[in-house]
Design a protein around this motif. Structure first.
Motif, mmCIF file in Angstrom:
data_model
loop_
_atom_site.group_PDB
_atom_site.id
_atom_site.type_symbol
_atom_site.label_atom_id
_atom_site.label_comp_id
_atom_site.label_asym_id
_atom_site.label_seq_id
_atom_site.Cartn_x
_atom_site.Cartn_y
_atom_site.Cartn_z
ATOM 1 N N GLY A 1 0.797 -1.229 0.000
ATOM 2 C CA GLY A 1 0.000 0.000 0.000
ATOM 3 C C GLY A 1 0.820 1.266 0.000
ATOM 4 N N THR A 2 1.746 1.379 -0.953
ATOM 5 C CA THR A 2 2.553 2.594 -1.118
ATOM 6 C C THR A 2 2.077 3.316 -2.374
ATOM 7 N N GLY A 3 2.858 4.266 -2.855
ATOM 8 C CA GLY A 3 2.424 5.145 -3.934
ATOM 9 C C GLY A 3 2.066 4.462 -5.241
ATOM 10 N N MET A 4 2.658 3.289 -5.514
ATOM 11 C CA MET A 4 2.335 2.601 -6.760
ATOM 12 C C MET A 4 0.860 2.212 -6.800
ATOM 13 N N TRP A 5 0.299 1.845 -5.645
ATOM 14 C CA TRP A 5 -1.070 1.364 -5.599
ATOM 15 C C TRP A 5 -2.069 2.387 -5.088
ATOM 16 N N ARG A 6 -1.703 3.143 -4.076
ATOM 17 C CA ARG A 6 -2.693 3.957 -3.370
ATOM 18 C C ARG A 6 -2.856 5.350 -3.965
ATOM 19 N N GLY A 7 -4.033 5.927 -3.757
ATOM 20 C CA GLY A 7 -4.333 7.274 -4.216
ATOM 21 C C GLY A 7 -4.932 7.287 -5.609
ATOM 22 N N ASP A 8 -5.472 8.421 -5.983
ATOM 23 C CA ASP A 8 -6.118 8.560 -7.289
ATOM 24 C C ASP A 8 -5.143 8.338 -8.443
ATOM 25 N N GLU A 9 -3.833 8.599 -8.208
ATOM 26 C CA GLU A 9 -2.834 8.431 -9.262
ATOM 27 C C GLU A 9 -2.208 7.048 -9.250
ATOM 28 N N GLY A 10 -2.550 6.217 -8.253
ATOM 29 C CA GLY A 10 -2.017 4.861 -8.171
ATOM 30 C C GLY A 10 -2.882 3.865 -8.933
ATOM 31 N N LEU A 11 -2.471 2.601 -8.893
ATOM 32 C CA LEU A 11 -3.196 1.583 -9.648
ATOM 33 C C LEU A 11 -4.627 1.382 -9.153
ATOM 34 N N SER A 12 -4.837 1.495 -7.841
ATOM 35 C CA SER A 12 -6.202 1.313 -7.346
ATOM 36 C C SER A 12 -7.102 2.460 -7.779
ATOM 37 N N GLY A 13 -6.499 3.637 -8.042
ATOM 38 C CA GLY A 13 -7.262 4.740 -8.610
ATOM 39 C C GLY A 13 -7.498 4.553 -10.094
ATOM 40 N N ARG A 14 -6.454 4.140 -10.789
ATOM 41 C CA ARG A 14 -6.525 3.936 -12.236
ATOM 42 C C ARG A 14 -7.522 2.833 -12.605
ATOM 43 N N TRP A 15 -7.524 1.767 -11.818
ATOM 44 C CA TRP A 15 -8.312 0.580 -12.162
ATOM 45 C C TRP A 15 -9.646 0.493 -11.425
ATOM 46 N N ARG A 16 -10.118 1.565 -10.850
ATOM 47 C CA ARG A 16 -11.404 1.483 -10.153
ATOM 48 C C ARG A 16 -12.549 1.415 -11.159
ATOM 49 N N GLN A 17 -13.590 0.745 -10.763
ATOM 50 C CA GLN A 17 -14.761 0.582 -11.608
ATOM 51 C C GLN A 17 -15.659 1.807 -11.508
ATOM 52 N N GLU A 18 -16.594 1.914 -12.426
ATOM 53 C CA GLU A 18 -17.492 3.074 -12.433
ATOM 54 C C GLU A 18 -18.226 3.177 -11.100
ATOM 55 N N GLY A 19 -18.160 4.358 -10.488
ATOM 56 C CA GLY A 19 -18.816 4.614 -9.227
ATOM 57 C C GLY A 19 -18.077 4.082 -8.007
ATOM 58 N N GLU A 20 -16.922 3.485 -8.203
ATOM 59 C CA GLU A 20 -16.159 2.884 -7.105
ATOM 60 C C GLU A 20 -15.151 3.883 -6.566
ATOM 61 N N SER A 21 -15.007 3.959 -5.255
ATOM 62 C CA SER A 21 -13.996 4.821 -4.655
ATOM 63 C C SER A 21 -12.626 4.158 -4.770
ATOM 64 N N GLU A 22 -11.587 4.958 -4.600
ATOM 65 C CA GLU A 22 -10.225 4.403 -4.615
ATOM 66 C C GLU A 22 -10.049 3.394 -3.501
ATOM 67 N N GLU A 23 -10.600 3.679 -2.325
ATOM 68 C CA GLU A 23 -10.481 2.764 -1.191
ATOM 69 C C GLU A 23 -11.173 1.435 -1.502
ATOM 70 N N ALA A 24 -12.352 1.487 -2.102
ATOM 71 C CA ALA A 24 -13.069 0.264 -2.459
ATOM 72 C C ALA A 24 -12.310 -0.530 -3.519
ATOM 73 N N SER A 25 -11.701 0.186 -4.456
ATOM 74 C CA SER A 25 -10.891 -0.471 -5.477
ATOM 75 C C SER A 25 -9.693 -1.175 -4.846
ATOM 76 N N TRP A 26 -9.047 -0.509 -3.909
ATOM 77 C CA TRP A 26 -7.903 -1.092 -3.196
ATOM 78 C C TRP A 26 -8.315 -2.376 -2.483
ATOM 79 N N GLU A 27 -9.431 -2.346 -1.799
ATOM 80 C CA GLU A 27 -9.922 -3.536 -1.089
ATOM 81 C C GLU A 27 -10.272 -4.655 -2.074
ATOM 82 N N ARG A 28 -10.900 -4.292 -3.189
ATOM 83 C CA ARG A 28 -11.282 -5.295 -4.185
ATOM 84 C C ARG A 28 -10.053 -5.969 -4.795
ATOM 85 N N HIS A 29 -9.033 -5.200 -5.099
ATOM 86 C CA HIS A 29 -7.844 -5.784 -5.716
ATOM 87 C C HIS A 29 -7.106 -6.712 -4.753
#
Length: 258
Positions: A188-216
Motif C-alpha cells: 500500500g505505497t504510492g504505486m497502488w494507493r491514491g487517485d494516481e495509483g493503480l487502485s485509482g486507475r483501475w477502479r470501476q465506475e462509481g467505485e472509490s479508490e479505497e473500495a478499489s484497493w480492497e477489491r484488488h
C-alpha cells in the motif's frame, strides 16, 4: 543478533519499502546508511535507525548518475570502514498505457529502475569481493515476473533487474558475494494507493479508490490481504544472512505469482 557488526546501505531508504527494509536490518543488528534523492526523508529514517542504537548515515544519491553512485559507495565505505549488505531499492513508477507512453517516460523509468541497479551493483562490487563477503539485494517486483496493463515500461525495467541479478550472481559466486532479487507484491505505497495509483486507475465506475484497493487485494491475492514494508524487511534480513542463496528472485506477494 544475526547481523551484528555488519554494515548495510539501502537506496531509496527514506520511505515505504526502503524504510521497512532499513528498519528490519537495524533491528537485526546492522548499522545502516540511508541513501535517497530526498535527503530530508533520508535523515528521518536515519534518526529512526539511530534510535535503535545502531549507527546510521543519511546521504543524497541519484542512482541514475554514475558519479553520484560512486561517490555514495566511497562515502559509505569511508564512514563505516566496509560495506557488507547493499539493498538497491530506489525506483520510480508511472502508470501509462502503451498508447500513452512516450520515449521519455520509457527512458526515465529504465534509467532509475534498471540502470540504477546496474550502477549501484557495479560500485558495490568494487568494495565487497576483496573482503570475501557481500550481500546484494536488488528490489524488483512481481511486475518483473508477470506483466501488468498500464505498466509495460515498469514491468520491462523489473524483468531486467531479475535477469541482471541472476547473471551477476553467477559472475561473483566464488567471491563470497550473493546477489538476489526481492520481488514485492501488492504493497500500500504510492504505486497502488491514491487517485494516481493503480487502485485509482483501475477502479470501476462509481467505485472509490479505497473500495478499489480492497477489491484488488481480495481478487488478486490468495491470502486476501496486501503485503507491508515490514514483510519485505523480513526477507531482506534472511537474504542478508543466507550464505548459499544466490541468483534468486523471491516474491513476497501472498501467493499472487504462484
Amino acid at each position: 543478533m544475526q547481523l551484528k557488526d555488519k554494515t548495510a546501505l539501502v537506496t531509496g531508504g527514506g520511505r515505504g519499502i526502503g524504510q521497512g527494509i532499513a528498519m528490519a536490518l537495524a533491528e537485526a543488528g546492522a548499522d545502516v546508511a540511508i541513501a535517497d534523492l530526498d535527503i530530508a526523508i533520508a535523515r528521518e529514517t536515519a534518526s529512526k535507525v539511530e534510535a535503535l542504537g545502531r549507527k546510521s548515515l543519511a546521504l543524497k544519491v541519484d542512482v541514475a548518475d554514475v558519479d553520484s553512485v560512486n561517490h555514495l559507495i566511497d562515502e559509505v565505505a569511508t564512514a563505516f570502514g566496509h560495506l557488507d549488505i547493499a539493498v538497491n531499492n530506489a525506483g520510480i513508477i508511472s502508470i501509462k498505457s502503451i498508447a500513452e507512453l512516450s520515449a521519455g517516460d520509457w527512458d526515465r523509468v529504465m534509467a532509475v529502475n534498471a540502470k540504477g541497479v546496474f550502477l549501484c551493483t557495479q560500485a558495490e562490487l568494487r568494495v565487497m569481493p576483496p573482503r570475501q563477503f557481500g550481500r546484494i539485494i536488488n528490489v524488483a517486483s512481481i511486475a518483473g515476473k508477470l506483466g501488468f496493463p498500464d505498466l509495460s515500461h515498469y514491468s520491462a525495467s523489473k524483468f531486467a533487474v531479475i535477469g541482471f541479478t541472476n547473471a551477476v550472481a553467477k559472475e561473483v559466486a566464488t567471491d563470497g558475494v550473493t546477489v538476489n532479487a526481492l520481488c514485492p507484491g501488492i504493497v500500500g505505497t504510492g504505486m497502488w494507493r491514491g487517485d494516481e495509483g493503480l487502485s485509482g486507475r483501475w477502479r470501476q465506475e462509481g467505485e472509490s479508490e479505497e473500495a478499489s484497493w480492497e477489491r484488488h487485494q481480495k481478487t488478486l491475492l490468495p491470502q486476501g490481504v496486501a503485503q507491508t514494508p515490514e514483510d519485505m524487511g523480513q526477507l531482506a534480513v534472511y537474504l542478508a544472512s543466507a550464505a548459499h542463496v544466490t541468483g534468486q528472485a523471491i516474491a513476497v506477494d501472498g501467493g499472487f505469482s504462484l
